[in-house]
Design a protein around this motif. Structure first.
Motif, PDB file in Angstrom:
ATOM      1  N   VAL A 279       0.953  -1.192  -0.125  1.00 50.16           N
ATOM      2  CA  VAL A 279       0.002  -0.015  -0.029  1.00 50.16           C
ATOM      3  C   VAL A 279       0.860   1.302   0.034  1.00 50.16           C
ATOM      4  CG1 VAL A 279      -1.905   1.314   1.410  1.00 50.16           C
ATOM      5  CG2 VAL A 279      -1.989  -1.209   1.320  1.00 50.16           C
ATOM      6  N   LEU A 280       1.840   1.237   0.842  1.00 44.91           N
ATOM      7  CA  LEU A 280       2.689   2.540   0.856  1.00 44.91           C
ATOM      8  C   LEU A 280       3.678   2.382  -0.312  1.00 44.91           C
ATOM      9  CD1 LEU A 280       3.612   2.172   4.649  1.00 44.91           C
ATOM     10  CD2 LEU A 280       2.031   3.588   3.820  1.00 44.91           C
ATOM     11  N   PRO A 281       3.890   3.822  -0.753  1.00 41.34           N
ATOM     12  CA  PRO A 281       4.682   4.161  -2.025  1.00 41.34           C
ATOM     13  C   PRO A 281       6.166   3.596  -1.281  1.00 41.34           C
ATOM     14  CG  PRO A 281       3.722   6.023  -1.463  1.00 41.34           C
ATOM     15  CD  PRO A 281       3.380   4.924  -0.287  1.00 41.34           C
ATOM     16  N   ALA A 282       7.150   3.265  -2.325  1.00 45.79           N
ATOM     17  CA  ALA A 282       8.581   2.941  -2.066  1.00 45.79           C
ATOM     18  C   ALA A 282       9.070   4.074  -1.430  1.00 45.79           C
ATOM     19  CB  ALA A 282       9.238   2.414  -3.291  1.00 45.79           C
ATOM     20  N   ASP A 283       9.082   5.326  -1.733  1.00 46.79           N
ATOM     21  CA  ASP A 283       9.804   6.399  -1.400  1.00 46.79           C
ATOM     22  C   ASP A 283       9.560   6.410   0.370  1.00 46.79           C
ATOM     23  OD1 ASP A 283       7.428   7.344  -1.971  1.00 46.79           O
ATOM     24  OD2 ASP A 283       8.196   9.293  -2.395  1.00 46.79           O
ATOM     25  N   ILE A 284       8.435   6.229   0.630  1.00 43.32           N
ATOM     26  CA  ILE A 284       7.926   6.205   2.178  1.00 43.32           C
ATOM     27  C   ILE A 284       8.593   5.015   2.913  1.00 43.32           C
ATOM     28  CG2 ILE A 284       5.852   6.250   3.368  1.00 43.32           C
ATOM     29  CD1 ILE A 284       6.041   8.803   2.009  1.00 43.32           C
ATOM     30  N   LEU A 285       8.514   3.705   2.152  1.00 42.17           N
ATOM     31  CA  LEU A 285       9.022   2.688   3.083  1.00 42.17           C
ATOM     32  C   LEU A 285      10.434   3.008   3.206  1.00 42.17           C
ATOM     33  CD1 LEU A 285       7.305  -0.196   1.060  1.00 42.17           C
ATOM     34  CD2 LEU A 285       6.935   0.672   3.318  1.00 42.17           C
TER      35      LEU A 285
ATOM     36  N   LEU B  40       7.165  -5.843   6.222  1.00 43.40           N
ATOM     37  CA  LEU B  40       7.101  -4.515   5.574  1.00 43.40           C
ATOM     38  C   LEU B  40       8.392  -3.952   4.900  1.00 43.40           C
ATOM     39  CD1 LEU B  40       5.572  -1.712   5.669  1.00 43.40           C
ATOM     40  CD2 LEU B  40       6.878  -1.113   7.573  1.00 43.40           C
ATOM     41  N   LEU B  41       9.551  -4.313   5.479  1.00 41.09           N
ATOM     42  CA  LEU B  41      10.859  -3.934   4.902  1.00 41.09           C
ATOM     43  C   LEU B  41      11.410  -4.967   4.368  1.00 41.09           C
ATOM     44  CD1 LEU B  41      11.390  -1.373   7.908  1.00 41.09           C
ATOM     45  CD2 LEU B  41      10.492  -0.795   5.577  1.00 41.09           C
ATOM     46  N   GLY B  42      11.402  -6.120   4.338  1.00 41.78           N
ATOM     47  CA  GLY B  42      12.142  -7.297   3.955  1.00 41.78           C
ATOM     48  C   GLY B  42      13.555  -7.402   4.688  1.00 41.78           C
ATOM     49  N   VAL B  43      13.406  -7.163   5.970  1.00 40.03           N
ATOM     50  CA  VAL B  43      14.355  -7.370   6.857  1.00 40.03           C
ATOM     51  C   VAL B  43      14.202  -8.255   7.831  1.00 40.03           C
ATOM     52  CG1 VAL B  43      15.625  -5.103   6.600  1.00 40.03           C
ATOM     53  CG2 VAL B  43      13.812  -5.578   8.262  1.00 40.03           C
ATOM     54  N   GLY B  44      15.189  -9.036   8.399  1.00 41.03           N
ATOM     55  CA  GLY B  44      15.053 -10.188   9.165  1.00 41.03           C
ATOM     56  C   GLY B  44      14.491  -9.920  10.550  1.00 41.03           C
ATOM     57  N   GLY B  45      14.669  -8.648  11.111  1.00 44.19           N
ATOM     58  CA  GLY B  45      14.100  -8.237  12.201  1.00 44.19           C
ATOM     59  C   GLY B  45      14.894  -8.241  13.401  1.00 44.19           C
ATOM     60  N   GLY B  46      16.306  -8.866  13.256  1.00 44.81           N
ATOM     61  CA  GLY B  46      17.097  -8.907  14.376  1.00 44.81           C
ATOM     62  C   GLY B  46      17.549  -7.404  14.847  1.00 44.81           C
ATOM     63  N   PHE B  47      17.500  -6.578  13.848  1.00 48.61           N
ATOM     64  CA  PHE B  47      17.879  -5.239  14.669  1.00 48.61           C
ATOM     65  C   PHE B  47      16.950  -4.535  15.674  1.00 48.61           C
ATOM     66  CE2 PHE B  47      14.706  -4.058  11.401  1.00 48.61           C
ATOM     67  CZ  PHE B  47      14.443  -3.001  11.527  1.00 48.61           C
ATOM     68  N   LEU B  48      15.965  -5.406  15.672  1.00 48.90           N
ATOM     69  CA  LEU B  48      14.843  -5.180  16.759  1.00 48.90           C
ATOM     70  C   LEU B  48      14.884  -6.076  17.765  1.00 48.90           C
ATOM     71  CD1 LEU B  48      11.733  -4.126  14.741  1.00 48.90           C
ATOM     72  CD2 LEU B  48      13.120  -2.475  16.094  1.00 48.90           C
ATOM     73  N   ILE B  49      15.314  -7.424  17.423  1.00 50.81           N
ATOM     74  CA  ILE B  49      15.345  -8.404  18.512  1.00 50.81           C
ATOM     75  C   ILE B  49      16.213  -8.104  19.526  1.00 50.81           C
ATOM     76  CG2 ILE B  49      15.586 -11.158  18.878  1.00 50.81           C
ATOM     77  CD1 ILE B  49      14.010 -11.266  16.038  1.00 50.81           C
ATOM     78  N   VAL B  50      17.561  -7.736  18.893  1.00 53.48           N
ATOM     79  CA  VAL B  50      18.693  -7.809  19.722  1.00 53.48           C
ATOM     80  C   VAL B  50      18.641  -6.849  20.729  1.00 53.48           C
ATOM     81  CG1 VAL B  50      21.245  -7.335  19.657  1.00 53.48           C
ATOM     82  CG2 VAL B  50      20.550  -9.046  17.901  1.00 53.48           C
TER      83      VAL B  50
END
Length: 272
Positions: free
Chosen positions: A90-96, A166-176
Protein backbone atom coordinates in the motif's frame (compact mmCIF):
# COMPACT_ATOMS: atom_id res chain seq x y z
CA UNK A 1 29.56 -10.84 -9.73
CA UNK A 2 32.46 -9.56 -7.62
CA UNK A 3 30.35 -6.75 -6.20
CA UNK A 4 27.57 -9.16 -5.27
CA UNK A 5 30.04 -11.49 -3.53
CA UNK A 6 31.74 -8.70 -1.58
CA UNK A 7 28.48 -7.12 -0.44
CA UNK A 8 26.89 -10.47 0.42
CA UNK A 9 29.93 -11.57 2.40
CA UNK A 10 29.91 -8.31 4.36
CA UNK A 11 26.23 -8.64 5.22
CA UNK A 12 26.67 -12.26 6.29
CA UNK A 13 29.69 -11.39 8.40
CA UNK A 14 27.76 -8.62 10.18
CA UNK A 15 24.79 -10.94 10.71
CA UNK A 16 26.96 -13.69 12.17
CA UNK A 17 28.75 -11.30 14.52
CA UNK A 18 25.80 -9.26 15.78
CA UNK A 19 22.61 -11.23 15.08
CA UNK A 20 21.13 -8.11 13.53
CA UNK A 21 23.41 -7.45 10.58
CA UNK A 22 20.79 -8.76 8.17
CA UNK A 23 19.21 -5.32 8.27
CA UNK A 24 22.14 -4.22 6.08
CA UNK A 25 21.08 -6.53 3.23
CA UNK A 26 18.45 -4.14 1.87
CA UNK A 27 20.78 -1.09 1.89
CA UNK A 28 23.55 -3.19 0.30
CA UNK A 29 21.25 -4.26 -2.51
CA UNK A 30 19.89 -0.74 -3.02
CA UNK A 31 23.10 1.28 -2.68
CA UNK A 32 25.54 -1.28 -4.06
CA UNK A 33 23.58 -3.13 -6.73
CA UNK A 34 20.91 -0.60 -7.73
CA UNK A 35 17.90 -2.62 -6.61
CA UNK A 36 14.67 -0.84 -5.78
CA UNK A 37 13.18 -1.51 -2.36
CA UNK A 38 10.49 -3.92 -3.70
CA UNK A 39 13.20 -5.82 -5.63
CA UNK A 40 15.55 -5.93 -2.63
CA UNK A 41 13.02 -7.16 -0.07
CA UNK A 42 12.63 -10.82 -1.18
CA UNK A 43 16.35 -11.18 -1.91
CA UNK A 44 17.15 -9.81 1.55
CA UNK A 45 14.69 -12.18 3.23
CA UNK A 46 16.07 -15.24 1.47
CA UNK A 47 19.74 -14.37 2.06
CA UNK A 48 19.16 -13.48 5.70
CA UNK A 49 16.88 -16.47 6.31
CA UNK A 50 19.28 -19.07 4.91
CA UNK A 51 22.28 -17.48 6.60
CA UNK A 52 20.45 -17.24 9.92
CA UNK A 53 19.63 -20.95 9.65
CA UNK A 54 23.33 -21.74 9.44
CA UNK A 55 24.01 -19.49 12.43
CA UNK A 56 21.16 -21.06 14.40
CA UNK A 57 22.57 -24.53 13.91
CA UNK A 58 25.92 -23.32 15.24
CA UNK A 59 24.22 -21.60 18.20
CA UNK A 60 22.21 -24.69 19.07
CA UNK A 61 25.34 -26.81 18.92
CA UNK A 62 27.03 -24.49 21.43
CA UNK A 63 23.94 -24.34 23.68
CA UNK A 64 23.56 -20.57 23.23
CA UNK A 65 20.04 -20.49 21.78
CA UNK A 66 17.17 -19.97 24.24
CA UNK A 67 14.87 -21.96 21.99
CA UNK A 68 11.64 -21.50 23.96
CA UNK A 69 12.07 -17.75 23.78
CA UNK A 70 12.89 -18.04 20.07
CA UNK A 71 9.72 -20.05 19.41
CA UNK A 72 7.53 -17.55 21.30
CA UNK A 73 8.98 -14.61 19.35
CA UNK A 74 8.82 -16.49 16.05
CA UNK A 75 5.15 -17.45 16.46
CA UNK A 76 4.24 -13.86 17.28
CA UNK A 77 6.33 -12.53 14.41
CA UNK A 78 4.92 -15.00 11.88
CA UNK A 79 1.37 -14.07 12.83
CA UNK A 80 2.06 -10.32 12.48
CA UNK A 81 4.28 -10.48 9.36
CA UNK A 82 1.33 -10.61 6.89
CA UNK A 83 0.23 -7.20 8.18
CA UNK A 84 3.63 -5.82 7.25
CA UNK A 85 3.45 -7.43 3.80
CA UNK A 86 -0.01 -5.92 3.24
CA UNK A 87 1.24 -2.48 4.30
CA UNK A 88 4.26 -2.76 1.98
CA UNK A 89 1.88 -3.14 -0.99
CA UNK A 90 0.00 0.00 0.00
CA UNK A 91 2.76 2.43 0.94
CA UNK A 92 4.89 4.05 -1.82
CA UNK A 93 8.50 2.88 -2.11
CA UNK A 94 9.94 6.29 -1.13
CA UNK A 95 7.85 6.31 2.05
CA UNK A 96 9.03 2.80 2.93
CA UNK A 97 12.65 3.80 2.30
CA UNK A 98 12.25 6.84 4.53
CA UNK A 99 10.71 4.75 7.32
CA UNK A 100 13.49 2.20 6.99
CA UNK A 101 16.25 4.85 7.11
CA UNK A 102 14.84 6.62 10.16
CA UNK A 103 14.22 3.32 11.97
CA UNK A 104 17.79 2.24 11.27
CA UNK A 105 19.14 5.44 12.78
CA UNK A 106 16.94 5.14 15.88
CA UNK A 107 18.03 1.55 16.49
CA UNK A 108 21.69 2.47 15.99
CA UNK A 109 21.42 5.21 18.63
CA UNK A 110 19.65 2.82 21.01
CA UNK A 111 22.28 0.10 20.62
CA UNK A 112 25.14 2.56 21.04
CA UNK A 113 23.60 3.91 24.25
CA UNK A 114 23.15 0.37 25.60
CA UNK A 115 26.78 -0.52 24.91
CA UNK A 116 28.12 2.72 26.40
CA UNK A 117 25.93 2.38 29.49
CA UNK A 118 27.16 -1.17 30.02
CA UNK A 119 30.76 0.03 29.71
CA UNK A 120 30.19 2.85 32.22
CA UNK A 121 28.58 0.39 34.63
CA UNK A 122 31.60 -1.88 34.38
CA UNK A 123 34.02 0.99 34.94
CA UNK A 124 32.12 2.28 37.97
CA UNK A 125 31.47 -1.16 39.42
CA UNK A 126 27.71 -0.78 39.11
CA UNK A 127 25.95 -4.04 38.27
CA UNK A 128 22.93 -4.68 36.12
CA UNK A 129 19.49 -4.08 37.62
CA UNK A 130 18.33 -6.88 39.88
CA UNK A 131 15.11 -7.33 37.95
CA UNK A 132 14.37 -7.53 34.24
CA UNK A 133 11.13 -8.48 32.54
CA UNK A 134 12.81 -11.77 31.62
CA UNK A 135 15.27 -13.24 34.12
CA UNK A 136 17.48 -16.30 33.71
CA UNK A 137 17.18 -18.99 36.35
CA UNK A 138 20.54 -19.51 38.11
CA UNK A 139 20.09 -23.29 38.21
CA UNK A 140 19.23 -23.86 34.54
CA UNK A 141 20.43 -20.74 32.73
CA UNK A 142 17.03 -20.53 31.01
CA UNK A 143 14.34 -17.90 31.28
CA UNK A 144 11.95 -17.98 34.22
CA UNK A 145 8.61 -17.80 32.45
CA UNK A 146 5.86 -15.54 33.74
CA UNK A 147 3.17 -13.37 32.06
CA UNK A 148 5.45 -10.32 31.95
CA UNK A 149 8.26 -12.22 30.22
CA UNK A 150 5.87 -13.90 27.79
CA UNK A 151 4.26 -10.57 26.83
CA UNK A 152 7.66 -8.87 26.44
CA UNK A 153 9.08 -11.53 24.13
CA UNK A 154 5.83 -11.77 22.17
CA UNK A 155 5.89 -8.01 21.61
CA UNK A 156 9.51 -8.09 20.43
CA UNK A 157 8.67 -10.94 18.05
CA UNK A 158 5.58 -9.16 16.74
CA UNK A 159 7.51 -5.98 15.98
CA UNK A 160 10.27 -7.93 14.24
CA UNK A 161 7.68 -9.84 12.19
CA UNK A 162 5.96 -6.65 11.11
CA UNK A 163 9.26 -5.08 10.07
CA UNK A 164 10.19 -8.27 8.23
CA UNK A 165 7.02 -8.12 6.16
CA UNK A 166 7.07 -4.36 5.67
CA UNK A 167 10.74 -3.80 4.87
CA UNK A 168 12.15 -7.19 3.91
CA UNK A 169 14.56 -7.36 6.85
CA UNK A 170 15.04 -10.23 9.25
CA UNK A 171 14.05 -8.24 12.31
CA UNK A 172 17.25 -8.89 14.26
CA UNK A 173 17.91 -5.16 14.54
CA UNK A 174 14.83 -5.03 16.79
CA UNK A 175 15.26 -8.42 18.48
CA UNK A 176 18.83 -7.86 19.70
CA UNK A 177 18.33 -4.47 21.42
CA UNK A 178 14.91 -5.63 22.66
CA UNK A 179 16.24 -8.74 24.42
CA UNK A 180 19.23 -6.77 25.66
CA UNK A 181 16.94 -4.14 27.16
CA UNK A 182 14.49 -6.48 28.90
CA UNK A 183 16.57 -9.49 29.94
CA UNK A 184 19.86 -10.42 31.60
CA UNK A 185 20.89 -12.73 28.75
CA UNK A 186 24.50 -12.28 27.64
CA UNK A 187 25.25 -10.82 24.23
CA UNK A 188 26.47 -14.01 22.56
CA UNK A 189 23.29 -15.87 23.58
CA UNK A 190 21.20 -12.91 22.39
CA UNK A 191 22.85 -13.12 18.97
CA UNK A 192 22.29 -16.89 18.70
CA UNK A 193 18.66 -16.60 19.83
CA UNK A 194 18.06 -13.72 17.41
CA UNK A 195 19.35 -15.84 14.53
CA UNK A 196 16.93 -18.63 15.45
CA UNK A 197 13.99 -16.19 15.47
CA UNK A 198 15.08 -14.68 12.14
CA UNK A 199 15.23 -18.16 10.61
CA UNK A 200 11.68 -19.00 11.64
CA UNK A 201 10.14 -15.62 10.76
CA UNK A 202 11.97 -15.27 7.44
CA UNK A 203 10.79 -18.69 6.26
CA UNK A 204 7.14 -17.75 6.48
CA UNK A 205 7.71 -14.25 5.13
CA UNK A 206 9.71 -15.52 2.13
CA UNK A 207 6.93 -17.96 1.22
CA UNK A 208 4.37 -15.15 1.41
CA UNK A 209 6.56 -12.80 -0.67
CA UNK A 210 7.11 -15.42 -3.39
CA UNK A 211 3.39 -16.14 -3.37
CA UNK A 212 2.81 -12.45 -4.10
CA UNK A 213 5.02 -12.69 -7.21
CA UNK A 214 8.53 -11.76 -5.97
CA UNK A 215 11.30 -12.65 -8.46
CA UNK A 216 14.90 -13.70 -7.70
CA UNK A 217 17.46 -12.92 -10.43
CA UNK A 218 20.75 -14.80 -11.05
CA UNK A 219 22.57 -11.68 -9.80
CA UNK A 220 20.70 -11.98 -6.52
CA UNK A 221 21.69 -15.63 -6.03
CA UNK A 222 25.38 -14.65 -5.99
CA UNK A 223 24.58 -12.22 -3.20
CA UNK A 224 22.59 -14.87 -1.29
CA UNK A 225 25.39 -17.45 -1.56
CA UNK A 226 28.03 -14.97 -0.42
CA UNK A 227 25.88 -14.00 2.57
CA UNK A 228 25.91 -17.61 3.73
CA UNK A 229 29.70 -17.72 3.47
CA UNK A 230 29.97 -14.50 5.46
CA UNK A 231 27.66 -15.91 8.13
CA UNK A 232 29.93 -18.91 8.72
CA UNK A 233 32.95 -16.62 9.03
CA UNK A 234 31.07 -14.33 11.40
CA UNK A 235 30.01 -17.14 13.73
CA UNK A 236 33.59 -18.41 13.89
CA UNK A 237 34.87 -14.92 14.76
CA UNK A 238 32.14 -13.88 17.23
CA UNK A 239 33.62 -15.60 20.34
CA UNK A 240 36.83 -13.63 19.87
CA UNK A 241 35.13 -10.24 20.30
CA UNK A 242 33.33 -8.66 23.26
CA UNK A 243 29.59 -8.05 23.11
CA UNK A 244 30.07 -4.31 23.74
CA UNK A 245 32.57 -3.99 20.88
CA UNK A 246 30.22 -5.83 18.51
CA UNK A 247 27.28 -3.65 19.53
CA UNK A 248 29.18 -0.38 19.15
CA UNK A 249 30.65 -1.42 15.80
CA UNK A 250 27.27 -2.42 14.45
CA UNK A 251 25.66 0.79 15.73
CA UNK A 252 28.30 2.86 13.95
CA UNK A 253 27.94 0.92 10.71
CA UNK A 254 24.15 1.13 10.84
CA UNK A 255 24.31 4.88 11.38
CA UNK A 256 26.49 5.33 8.31
CA UNK A 257 24.18 3.18 6.19
CA UNK A 258 21.13 5.06 7.43
CA UNK A 259 22.65 8.43 6.54
CA UNK A 260 23.65 7.12 3.11
CA UNK A 261 20.07 6.02 2.43
CA UNK A 262 18.70 9.35 3.63
CA UNK A 263 21.17 11.22 1.44
CA UNK A 264 20.46 9.22 -1.70
CA UNK A 265 16.72 8.67 -1.51
CA UNK A 266 15.21 11.31 0.79
CA UNK A 267 17.12 14.53 0.24
CA UNK A 268 16.48 14.69 -3.53
CA UNK A 269 12.75 14.35 -2.90
CA UNK A 270 12.90 16.90 -0.09
CA UNK A 271 14.57 19.58 -2.21
CA UNK A 272 12.60 18.89 -5.41
Amino acid sequence: MITEILLGTGVGLALGLTGSGGVLAVPALMLGLGFTLPEAMPVSLISVGISALLGSIDGLRQGLVRYRAAIVMAISGTLIAPLGIAASHVLPADILTSIFSILLLMVAIKMARQALQHYRDQQSGVGHPLEFNCMLRPDTGRFEWNPKCFFTLSSIGGLSGFSSGLLGVGGGFLIVPGIRQFSNLNMHSIVATSLAVITLISTGTVIAALFHGAQITPQAWWFIGATCVGMVAGRKSAPLLSGQLLTLGFALLTSVVSMALLYKYMLPNFWS
